[in-house]
Scaffold this active site. Structure first.
Site, short mmCIF file in Angstrom:
data_model
loop_
_atom_site.label_atom_id
_atom_site.label_comp_id
_atom_site.label_asym_id
_atom_site.label_seq_id
_atom_site.Cartn_x
_atom_site.Cartn_y
_atom_site.Cartn_z
N SER A 49 0.84 -1.19 0.00
CA SER A 49 0.00 0.00 0.00
C SER A 49 0.89 1.25 0.00
O SER A 49 1.67 1.42 -0.94
CB SER A 49 -0.96 -0.06 1.19
OG SER A 49 -1.99 0.89 1.04
N ASP A 106 -9.93 -5.44 -3.64
CA ASP A 106 -9.33 -4.45 -2.73
C ASP A 106 -10.30 -3.30 -2.52
O ASP A 106 -10.74 -2.66 -3.47
CB ASP A 106 -8.01 -3.96 -3.34
CG ASP A 106 -7.17 -3.18 -2.36
OD1 ASP A 106 -7.70 -2.29 -1.69
OD2 ASP A 106 -5.97 -3.48 -2.27
N HIS A 126 -7.41 -5.97 0.79
CA HIS A 126 -6.20 -5.16 1.03
C HIS A 126 -5.45 -5.60 2.29
O HIS A 126 -4.43 -5.01 2.65
CB HIS A 126 -6.65 -3.69 1.19
CG HIS A 126 -5.57 -2.67 1.03
ND1 HIS A 126 -4.95 -2.40 -0.19
CD2 HIS A 126 -4.96 -1.82 1.92
CE1 HIS A 126 -4.04 -1.45 -0.03
NE2 HIS A 126 -4.02 -1.09 1.24
#
Lengths: 284, 284
Positions: B151, B228, B261
């Site tokens: 991320s 995600d 995620h």
């Protein structure tokens, strides 16, 4: 018996879920983890279920996030259910005063003393209500059930199995509190939940239960880090000695050189525990 | 350049350690994880080092506890170093007001604006000071170095590599913020740390850097969960399009059906990333 989905994340081809439900036994809302392996999802296949009991201070989250178990549950097609370590959201004076008693420290016993006896019945919750909830809501194979745990949860797994011959077909423990009546953690918990008389504690002590066990032969896989910083509270040798004197109990004991009490230790050997449970549950 | 050991646990035959040191770049004390594989300990062998950069809100702990990486670092004989995500213990008004700016959200840039510019220099910290600290204190092979992240840390890994051709021999990213100048997270961070003019942001944007890259050919392994929940802040397609127009950049792109995620996603595919880095670092 209804359960409510809280979270769901895909993991190693399966799904790591978290559910909550209203526990009739504990008279509060409880949260637990459920891993469904790919076979249960894609092929809608019924799978054996393995219960994991966590240690002091844990919620359902620690095992889910830190042990890396999902990889092996997926590989062996096992459903894994892991409950919380105490009633939650109840209001008992002193419940949050220490890390080793009250919240996060239910010790998997049924409390006899007020004020704990109203809610603190983790033994009945794990061995009865949670089994029923799982049977009613998840695609498990009836009667193919294992149990394991860590530290306080290793103690829990051992006593739940030893007090209910046949309920679980496979049993293992990481660094269990194997003889709580002889330790500081155990004395504090049993005094508080059960009462001041040590004679009343024996039915919640795995070593005592092993000494007295007379039912169907039971194998126990005990795992222990040799560098465990809480060894004084665990005393696995006492359980091993008791088992050596009882033909109805077999033990497998693995002492892991250099390993401590943490999830780093659990993660390092959890593959072996899944292989062990899978082989027994497949055969069961 | 001295570092102080905070914790050490044996893990998969190696050691998961945590160190702290006084960072000259960030002007504060910083904590970072170090995994030493068995070969580095038992055979005192020098090993390649792989840096992992974490995402928003993380400290050094999340990756250590949740990704399950130690198993693969042990298998491939890689040292793994993972820093924190921002300066800590500094005192800047507003630093704790939001999850996506300030503490836990350093974005791996060198801030230009007051009051952030005094401490918030995570880019220089990661690419220079931390590399020097590792070289001085750990048994690494000089010049065999990889980087990856998740991320915000995926963004960090990409910009650190793209701005320093040759510094890292292997680069991968889980769900990176691939084009921050076009996203809410990125705009907020770059406005706050760099300034209000979008023209000043390009040097901190992986997609812009890919478009302009003219140095030694670089391969980027981009991993993305198809489910995600933050896809609007990631935009991997923009980076892939930019790479398609630049012969100096090769990409490997894996889109993982059903994955979100979380660290459950990272754990499910981290074995592939270690195999990837190991093959490149061995060849380097």
């Amino acid at each position: 018996m209804t359960i409510e989905l809280v979270t769901l994340s895909k993991s190693f081809g399966g799904e790591q879920r978290v559910y909550r439900h209203k526990s009739a036994t504990l008279e509060c809302e409880m949260t637990f983890g459920v891993f469904l392996p790919p076979a249960a999802l894609e092929e809608k296949k019924r799978c054996p279920v393995l219960f994991f009991l966590s240690g002091l201070t844990c919620t359902h989250e620690n095992f889910i996030q830190k042990s890396g178990f999902q990889q092996y549950a997926a590989k062996h097609n096992l459903i894994v259910v892991n409950p919380d370590t105490s009633p939650r959201g109840v209001n008992i004076a002193g419940q949050d005063d220490s890390y080793d008693f009250g919240s996060g420290a239910g010790f998997y016993v049924d409390a006899k003393l007020e004020p704990w006896s109203k809610h603190y019945k983790m033994y009945s919750y794990v061995t009865q209500e949670l089994v029923d909830v799982v049977n009613a809501n998840l695609p498990v194979v009836p009667g193919k059930r294992g149990i394991f745990g860590h530290s306080m949860g290793g103690h829990g797994a051992l006593i739940c199995a030893l007090k209910n011959p046949g309920l679980y077909q496979s049993v293992s423990a990481f660094a269990p509190i194997a003889n709580p009546t002889k330790t500081a953690w155990g004395e504090k918990a049993l005094t508080g939940y059960i009462g001041p008389n040590p004679a009343d504690w024996a039915e919640w002590d795995a070593t005592s239960l092993v000494s007295q066990y007379e039912s169907t032969p039971q194998e126990l896989f005990i795992d222990q880090g040799a560098k465990d910083n809480f060894m004084n509270n665990l005393l696995p040798e006492n359980l091993l000695s008791a088992a050596a004197g009882n033909d109805h109990i077999q033990t497998i004991y693995k002492l892991r050189e250099g390993y401590d009490h943490s999830y780093f230790y659990i993660a390092s050997f959890i593959a072996e525990h899944f292989a062990y449970h899978a082989s027994l549950l497949k055969a069961a």
